[in-house]
Design an enzyme around this catalytic site. Sequence first.
Site, PDB file in Angstrom:
ATOM      1  CE  LYS B  97      -4.203  -1.701   0.010  1.00  0.00           C
ATOM      2  NZ  LYS B  97      -5.065  -1.493  -1.187  1.00  0.00           N
ATOM      3  CD  GLU B 119     -10.269   4.122   0.300  1.00  0.00           C
ATOM      4  OE1 GLU B 119     -10.199   5.357   0.229  1.00  0.00           O
ATOM      5  OE2 GLU B 119      -9.510   3.355  -0.339  1.00  0.00           O
ATOM      6  CB  SER B 386       0.081  -8.011  -1.551  1.00  0.00           C
ATOM      7  OG  SER B 386      -0.873  -8.828  -0.893  1.00  0.00           O
TER       8      SER B 386
END
Lengths: 269, 411
Positions: B97, B119, B386
């Site tokens: 991220k 969010e 990830s």
Amino acid sequence: MSRLQTRFAELKQHNRAALVTFITGGDPDYATSLAILKGLPAAGADVIELGMPFTDPMADGPAIQLANIRALAGKQNLAKTLQMVREFREGDSDTPLVLMGYFNPIHHYGVARFIEDAKAAGVDGLIVVDLPPEHNEDLCTPAQAVGLDFIRLTTPTTDDARLPTVLNGSSGFVYYVSVAGVTGAGSATLEHVEEAVARLRRHTELPVCIGFGIRTPEHAATIARLAEGVVVGSALIDQIADARSPEQAVEGVLGLCQRLAEGVRNARG
Amino acid sequence: MPGSQNSYRNGPDAKGLFGHFGGQYVAETLMPLIHDLAAEYEKAKADPEFIKELAYFQRDYVGRPSPLYFAERLTEHCGGAKIYLKREELNHTGAHKINNCIGQILLARRMGKKRIIAETGAGMHGVATATVAARFGMECVIFMGTTDIDRQQANVFRMKLLGATVIPVVAGTGTLKDAMNEALRDWVTNVHNTFYMIGTVAGPHPYPAMVRDFQAVIGKETREQILEKEGRLPDSLVACIGGGSNAIGLFHPFLDDAGVQIVGVEAAGYGIATGKHAASLNGGEPGVLHGNRTFLLQDDDGQIIDAHSISAGLDYPGIGPEHAWLHDVGRVEYTSVTDDEALAAFHQCCRLEGIIPALESAHALAEVFKRAPTLPKDHLMVVNLSGRGDKDMQTVMHHLGDALAPQENKA
């Protein structure tokens, strides 16, 4: 002339603004919502906006979010909202009625089928919050082709450079969202609204209706002196939220509508 | 395919469309800002200073490049394909991220914005956002569903430690979709000073393209690393998909390499047939939500259905529009794995490699366990790991606490 054109022309003759009322179809249930809808013209509503419920009303504040939730809990859907319009039209062929909502339920219903059914039911115009002019071909263009007005929202962030894009293809009236925010949020200053209306008039001859944050007859009267229409939604819907029975919901909404209408009607007197 | 007859990599077009998907379906209040953002991003992309600064932060702050690791024990266990893990879980904040957040905050600073909103589902994007906001001294507000707050308390605490305000969202099922609605409402209200840092390749144009570009560093590095290690491109790529940012980041640089098979893994929750899943492509239909046209979980009236996945990061009823298009044109194969399959893969990865994967990434690993054994030993498979699973301890304990209890007592 369309119902919207006729209505705004009449009101201009009488030198008064339109009271535009918003309720969500099926809130709190089908029968109560229909009773409210049918009672609105006699209570002084000049134009009606009927919300098509959606699970994800991104541009709406808490009051209308809850209205959507109540309506969906009562199994309201697009077909039933169109049915409400048909039943309303049985007793009223003059009051303009505009459907308002988000695109996905229409997309799923099928755009061509929706336009045909809305037109047949007696709908006069559409406001679809998440369809900017960048996506005219999705709904605006085919809807206008059969005579359904497509009403655009303009906002404090819509600058002079962008206004022609937004107004090009607008019909019926222009809905000025007087605050950058969700429905039911705080209200704009009078000065801001005056400037905004003056700016819009430089770009369009369509009637201008002002909404967002208008809750009282006094406030409605103030706005009615500046524009062709005053839109009230969340304040009416709060009457439904606060009601202890369906009868109270009907009385509450229509009672407030009457008081707002008096405010609007006496504004320029 | 957008932009070109012979490339899968040129999308979106000027209107933000990947084929029929994408676009800019937002309220008028946001349109001018979105056009500004698109223009500013185009300028930044071409600005050597921006590129240099982004590279600096990717290296010295995020810790890139992330390793491409040969998972020897996993490979032995499967007995087929040679498996490599792209170690995005080793990035600062523990997931991919931050690749996107670093890019967006540099853009926010260029645009003079002082307030960041985002969010979050699993909380990884919220943590990454709070992290970069702290680093650049900006106010940060994170919207998070109450269900997600309950299952990701450690991340909520991390965000608060980093100085962010976490706003609980009770609407709907209190998950990612509801958090996104609330972030959009905040953005409409505070549009003059606020930058909305969307965490995945969804939302209105330019977000899907911009987030993809920031995440494409994953695939670019993978390409160099596999060429260095193996002297050739991989035979297949596997990544999990919620919104799809880690997946598109790995896939995009390989889309035009016809020899590379590409597999995206959606979350099947309790199973697609049960209706309790988050597999928008395998169990949804095209529609419009959160600014873009894409595949969505929806009912017969076009109302959005709540997604279900054991993994909060995949618990979203939509998918990025570029994935919708890649599905449509058939370039990428989209499969799905259930909660149980993901949990089993989670355990295997812990025991075989000493790596605790995020439950999101465990979905990709579950697909590997299905495929790798059937493939020849010279088949090179790259899996995007990830994120790391520290944030998922609570969820996994809840599901398997009893099974592990006797061992804990012994120790």
